[in-house]
Design a protein around this motif. Structure first.
Motif, PDB file in Angstrom:
ATOM      1  N   SER A 103       0.821  -1.220   0.000  1.00 23.39           N
ATOM      2  CA  SER A 103       0.000   0.000   0.000  1.00 23.39           C
ATOM      3  C   SER A 103       0.853   1.267   0.000  1.00 23.39           C
ATOM      4  O   SER A 103       0.442   2.296  -0.553  1.00 23.39           O
ATOM      5  CB  SER A 103      -0.924   0.004   1.225  1.00 23.39           C
ATOM      6  OG  SER A 103      -1.747  -1.148   1.230  1.00 23.39           O
ATOM      7  N   ILE A 104       2.028   1.217   0.607  1.00 17.30           N
ATOM      8  CA  ILE A 104       2.877   2.407   0.723  1.00 17.30           C
ATOM      9  C   ILE A 104       3.603   2.701  -0.590  1.00 17.30           C
ATOM     10  O   ILE A 104       3.852   3.861  -0.919  1.00 17.30           O
ATOM     11  CB  ILE A 104       3.896   2.234   1.876  1.00 17.30           C
ATOM     12  CG1 ILE A 104       3.162   2.209   3.215  1.00 17.30           C
ATOM     13  CG2 ILE A 104       4.937   3.341   1.878  1.00 17.30           C
ATOM     14  CD1 ILE A 104       4.042   1.825   4.379  1.00 17.30           C
ATOM     15  N   GLY A 105       3.942   1.669  -1.357  1.00 22.05           N
ATOM     16  CA  GLY A 105       4.742   1.833  -2.573  1.00 22.05           C
ATOM     17  C   GLY A 105       4.232   2.906  -3.525  1.00 22.05           C
ATOM     18  O   GLY A 105       4.981   3.839  -3.883  1.00 22.05           O
ATOM     19  N   PRO A 106       2.965   2.850  -3.986  1.00 26.76           N
ATOM     20  CA  PRO A 106       2.466   3.884  -4.902  1.00 26.76           C
ATOM     21  C   PRO A 106       2.484   5.279  -4.287  1.00 26.76           C
ATOM     22  O   PRO A 106       2.730   6.259  -4.993  1.00 26.76           O
ATOM     23  CB  PRO A 106       1.025   3.431  -5.192  1.00 26.76           C
ATOM     24  CG  PRO A 106       0.998   1.980  -4.863  1.00 26.76           C
ATOM     25  CD  PRO A 106       1.967   1.782  -3.752  1.00 26.76           C
ATOM     26  N   SER A 107       2.241   5.361  -2.973  1.00 30.11           N
ATOM     27  CA  SER A 107       2.228   6.672  -2.300  1.00 30.11           C
ATOM     28  C   SER A 107       3.608   7.315  -2.323  1.00 30.11           C
ATOM     29  O   SER A 107       3.740   8.517  -2.571  1.00 30.11           O
ATOM     30  CB  SER A 107       1.750   6.513  -0.856  1.00 30.11           C
ATOM     31  OG  SER A 107       0.500   5.885  -0.802  1.00 30.11           O
ATOM     32  N   ILE A 108       4.649   6.515  -2.062  1.00 25.15           N
ATOM     33  CA  ILE A 108       6.016   7.053  -2.103  1.00 25.15           C
ATOM     34  C   ILE A 108       6.344   7.571  -3.496  1.00 25.15           C
ATOM     35  O   ILE A 108       6.939   8.648  -3.656  1.00 25.15           O
ATOM     36  CB  ILE A 108       7.029   5.972  -1.673  1.00 25.15           C
ATOM     37  CG1 ILE A 108       6.865   5.648  -0.186  1.00 25.15           C
ATOM     38  CG2 ILE A 108       8.459   6.409  -1.963  1.00 25.15           C
ATOM     39  CD1 ILE A 108       7.762   4.539   0.305  1.00 25.15           C
ATOM     40  N   ALA A 109       5.960   6.828  -4.509  1.00 25.83           N
ATOM     41  CA  ALA A 109       6.262   7.222  -5.889  1.00 25.83           C
ATOM     42  C   ALA A 109       5.592   8.542  -6.253  1.00 25.83           C
ATOM     43  O   ALA A 109       6.230   9.443  -6.808  1.00 25.83           O
ATOM     44  CB  ALA A 109       5.827   6.122  -6.852  1.00 25.83           C
ATOM     45  N   TRP A 122      15.611  18.629  -6.767  1.00 25.32           N
ATOM     46  CA  TRP A 122      14.791  17.833  -7.685  1.00 25.32           C
ATOM     47  C   TRP A 122      15.436  16.467  -7.947  1.00 25.32           C
ATOM     48  O   TRP A 122      14.753  15.441  -7.929  1.00 25.32           O
ATOM     49  CB  TRP A 122      14.600  18.586  -9.001  1.00 25.32           C
ATOM     50  CG  TRP A 122      14.104  17.717 -10.107  1.00 25.32           C
ATOM     51  CD1 TRP A 122      12.944  16.989 -10.129  1.00 25.32           C
ATOM     52  CD2 TRP A 122      14.759  17.439 -11.355  1.00 25.32           C
ATOM     53  NE1 TRP A 122      12.836  16.296 -11.314  1.00 25.32           N
ATOM     54  CE2 TRP A 122      13.936  16.556 -12.077  1.00 25.32           C
ATOM     55  CE3 TRP A 122      15.951  17.875 -11.929  1.00 25.32           C
ATOM     56  CZ2 TRP A 122      14.271  16.089 -13.335  1.00 25.32           C
ATOM     57  CZ3 TRP A 122      16.279  17.418 -13.195  1.00 25.32           C
ATOM     58  CH2 TRP A 122      15.451  16.539 -13.887  1.00 25.32           C
ATOM     59  N   ILE A 123      16.740  16.454  -8.183  1.00 24.60           N
ATOM     60  CA  ILE A 123      17.435  15.191  -8.436  1.00 24.60           C
ATOM     61  C   ILE A 123      17.353  14.279  -7.211  1.00 24.60           C
ATOM     62  O   ILE A 123      17.125  13.066  -7.323  1.00 24.60           O
ATOM     63  CB  ILE A 123      18.900  15.458  -8.821  1.00 24.60           C
ATOM     64  CG1 ILE A 123      18.953  16.111 -10.205  1.00 24.60           C
ATOM     65  CG2 ILE A 123      19.716  14.165  -8.835  1.00 24.60           C
ATOM     66  CD1 ILE A 123      20.319  16.571 -10.618  1.00 24.60           C
ATOM     67  N   ALA A 124      17.514  14.866  -6.020  1.00 24.00           N
ATOM     68  CA  ALA A 124      17.447  14.069  -4.793  1.00 24.00           C
ATOM     69  C   ALA A 124      16.047  13.499  -4.584  1.00 24.00           C
ATOM     70  O   ALA A 124      15.880  12.323  -4.222  1.00 24.00           O
ATOM     71  CB  ALA A 124      17.852  14.926  -3.595  1.00 24.00           C
ATOM     72  N   ILE A 125      15.029  14.325  -4.838  1.00 24.39           N
ATOM     73  CA  ILE A 125      13.647  13.875  -4.653  1.00 24.39           C
ATOM     74  C   ILE A 125      13.283  12.803  -5.673  1.00 24.39           C
ATOM     75  O   ILE A 125      12.628  11.799  -5.344  1.00 24.39           O
ATOM     76  CB  ILE A 125      12.681  15.077  -4.746  1.00 24.39           C
ATOM     77  CG1 ILE A 125      12.840  15.979  -3.526  1.00 24.39           C
ATOM     78  CG2 ILE A 125      11.238  14.599  -4.844  1.00 24.39           C
ATOM     79  CD1 ILE A 125      12.073  17.276  -3.636  1.00 24.39           C
ATOM     80  N   SER A 126      13.708  13.010  -6.934  1.00 28.87           N
ATOM     81  CA  SER A 126      13.347  12.050  -7.989  1.00 28.87           C
ATOM     82  C   SER A 126      13.978  10.685  -7.768  1.00 28.87           C
ATOM     83  O   SER A 126      13.482   9.683  -8.291  1.00 28.87           O
ATOM     84  CB  SER A 126      13.768  12.594  -9.358  1.00 28.87           C
ATOM     85  OG  SER A 126      15.173  12.738  -9.426  1.00 28.87           O
ATOM     86  N   SER A 127      15.063  10.626  -7.003  1.00 31.57           N
ATOM     87  CA  SER A 127      15.703   9.333  -6.737  1.00 31.57           C
ATOM     88  C   SER A 127      14.931   8.507  -5.707  1.00 31.57           C
ATOM     89  O   SER A 127      15.240   7.328  -5.496  1.00 31.57           O
ATOM     90  CB  SER A 127      17.138   9.544  -6.245  1.00 31.57           C
ATOM     91  OG  SER A 127      17.146  10.242  -5.017  1.00 31.57           O
ATOM     92  N   ILE A 128      13.918   9.113  -5.071  1.00 32.71           N
ATOM     93  CA  ILE A 128      13.108   8.386  -4.087  1.00 32.71           C
ATOM     94  C   ILE A 128      12.058   7.513  -4.775  1.00 32.71           C
ATOM     95  O   ILE A 128      11.699   6.446  -4.282  1.00 32.71           O
ATOM     96  CB  ILE A 128      12.436   9.371  -3.107  1.00 32.71           C
ATOM     97  CG1 ILE A 128      13.495  10.165  -2.338  1.00 32.71           C
ATOM     98  CG2 ILE A 128      11.524   8.636  -2.123  1.00 32.71           C
ATOM     99  CD1 ILE A 128      12.924  11.267  -1.470  1.00 32.71           C
ATOM    100  N   ALA A 129      11.561   7.968  -5.939  1.00 35.75           N
ATOM    101  CA  ALA A 129      10.484   7.248  -6.639  1.00 35.75           C
ATOM    102  C   ALA A 129      10.820   5.793  -6.928  1.00 35.75           C
ATOM    103  O   ALA A 129       9.971   4.910  -6.710  1.00 35.75           O
ATOM    104  CB  ALA A 129      10.117   7.988  -7.924  1.00 35.75           C
ATOM    105  N   PRO A 130      12.032   5.453  -7.420  1.00 35.42           N
ATOM    106  CA  PRO A 130      12.344   4.034  -7.669  1.00 35.42           C
ATOM    107  C   PRO A 130      12.275   3.167  -6.411  1.00 35.42           C
ATOM    108  O   PRO A 130      12.028   1.964  -6.517  1.00 35.42           O
ATOM    109  CB  PRO A 130      13.778   4.074  -8.219  1.00 35.42           C
ATOM    110  CG  PRO A 130      13.935   5.437  -8.780  1.00 35.42           C
ATOM    111  CD  PRO A 130      13.113   6.328  -7.916  1.00 35.42           C
ATOM    112  N   ILE A 131      12.489   3.773  -5.236  1.00 33.86           N
ATOM    113  CA  ILE A 131      12.347   3.007  -3.988  1.00 33.86           C
ATOM    114  C   ILE A 131      10.906   2.527  -3.838  1.00 33.86           C
ATOM    115  O   ILE A 131      10.643   1.382  -3.456  1.00 33.86           O
ATOM    116  CB  ILE A 131      12.774   3.859  -2.779  1.00 33.86           C
ATOM    117  CG1 ILE A 131      14.247   4.247  -2.894  1.00 33.86           C
ATOM    118  CG2 ILE A 131      12.510   3.114  -1.472  1.00 33.86           C
ATOM    119  CD1 ILE A 131      14.726   5.199  -1.812  1.00 33.86           C
TER     120      ILE A 131
END
Length: 357
Positions: free
Chosen positions: A93-99, A128-137
């Protein structure tokens, strides 16, 4: 005295609430604008795809099929939310929210128009680069928690692809920061406005522009880089076990990523909200009163979005032009080709900056 104290206290509380609402209004406006933009992008992609394939696109849901995206979103909202019986439900449930949260946070530093940015930070592009690297997690978490081999393979591919193309992307952004002497997105746009069209970073960084364009498509997981959700190989990749609103969130993340990448291409390389008239400050004419200030902002937003739609058109066209790459080809392109080129471009930019001092 007690009545006066109560009245003053109530006035101060009222002022706090009013100021709170004033601060919330820009955020709500931005969210509304993002929602409308996503609906427009979905409609444009379907219409352009239909034209390329010489078929009829959506035409029944509203005039010219404009309401088709709303109809599809409503259908996903009403569908049953199915959970895998042997999966890790909290992570699932958390995965899509993080993305989606990581993508939404990227809009904080994007200047959509003149003086229209939520947070003009000195480290805007690197945030922006730091934030965008969170989505693959979030994508890897979704694939792992589904307890499905296809989902897990898709999550691993998403993580590997993101790592491969984030480094060239970062080197391109570093080169732009060196040219602009700032990492603020607003300062980068201002630095390109001096010579109008000729001052765009597109002409000063043509190699970096091409690398950034390719890396952005890979970060958005668009064809020919849609390996994490390759239908012929992995059913739907990390989305395989999802349904209902969670499945819709992944599609929303995809289009939001495309919109963010388009806006950053505009801000970093195409002069942002500025017109292409050299030596003329277009917005200098609109500093008479508040009405002119609003007009100035609206024109700036229109110019920015017009340039961003150029990148959107290119990405949609590429989707129906190039075949999907193999995973080894994708990684080789990132590590053996784009990484050395972006590093060489950064070193050349640094050398020219040192010589010009």
């Amino acid at each position: 005295m007690e009545v006066e104290t109560i009245n003053s206290f109530s006035k101060s509380e009222l002022l706090k609430e009013v100021y709170g609402l004033i601060w919330i209004l820009p955020i709500l406006t931005l969210l509304l604008g993002i929602t409308i933009e996503v609906l427009v992008i979905v409609w444009l992609e379907r219409e352009i795809s239909a034209s390329i394939q010489q078929r009829i696109g959506p035409e029944y849901a509203g005039p010219l099929g404009l309401l088709q995206a709303i109809a599809d979103g409503t259908k996903l909202l009403l569908k049953e939310d199915i959970l895998p019986s042997r999966g890790d439900i909290p992570l699932f449930s958390i995965g899509p929210s993080i993305a989606i949260i990581s993508v939404l946070l990227s809009f904080l530093v994007i200047p959509l128009g003149y003086r229209f940015v939520l947070a003009d930070l000195s480290i805007g592009v690197f945030l922006w680069i730091a934030i965008s690297s969170i989505a693959p997690i979030g994508l890897l978490m979704s694939g792992y928690s589904s307890n499905n081999k296809y989902s897990f393979s898709g999550g691993l591919r998403a993580a590997a692809q993101s790592i491969s193309y984030e480094i060239p992307l970062t080197f391109c952004v570093l080169a732009i920061s060196l040219l602009s002497n700032s990492s603020s997105t607003v300062d980068i746009v201002e630095a390109q406005s001096k010579y109008g069209f000729l001052g765009w970073n597109l002409w000063r960084q043509p190699i970096g522009f091409l690398v950034f364009l390719i890396s952005s498509l890979a970060e958005c997981e668009r064809l020919p880089f849609d390996l994490p959700e390759a239908e012929e190989e992995l059913v739907a990749g990390y989305q395989t076990e999802y349904s209902g609103i969670k499945y819709g969130l992944f599609y929303l993340v995809s289009y939001l990523n495309l919109l963010v990448s388009s806006l950053f291409v505009t801000v970093l390389y195409l002069g942002g909200w500025n017109l292409s008239i050299p030596y003329i400050s277009f917005f200098g004419f609109f500093q008479m009163n508040k009405i002119m200030g609003i007009l100035e902002m609206v024109i700036g937003i229109f110019i920015t979005l017009t340039k961003a739609y150029l990148f959107l058109f290119i990405s949609i066209t590429i989707r129906w032009t190039l075949p999907r790459m193999r995973m080894d080809q994708l990684l080789n392109l990132g590590w053996k080709f784009l990484l050395p080129i972006s590093l060489g471009n950064l070193l050349l930019t640094t050398s020219f900056q040192l010589v010009s001092l």
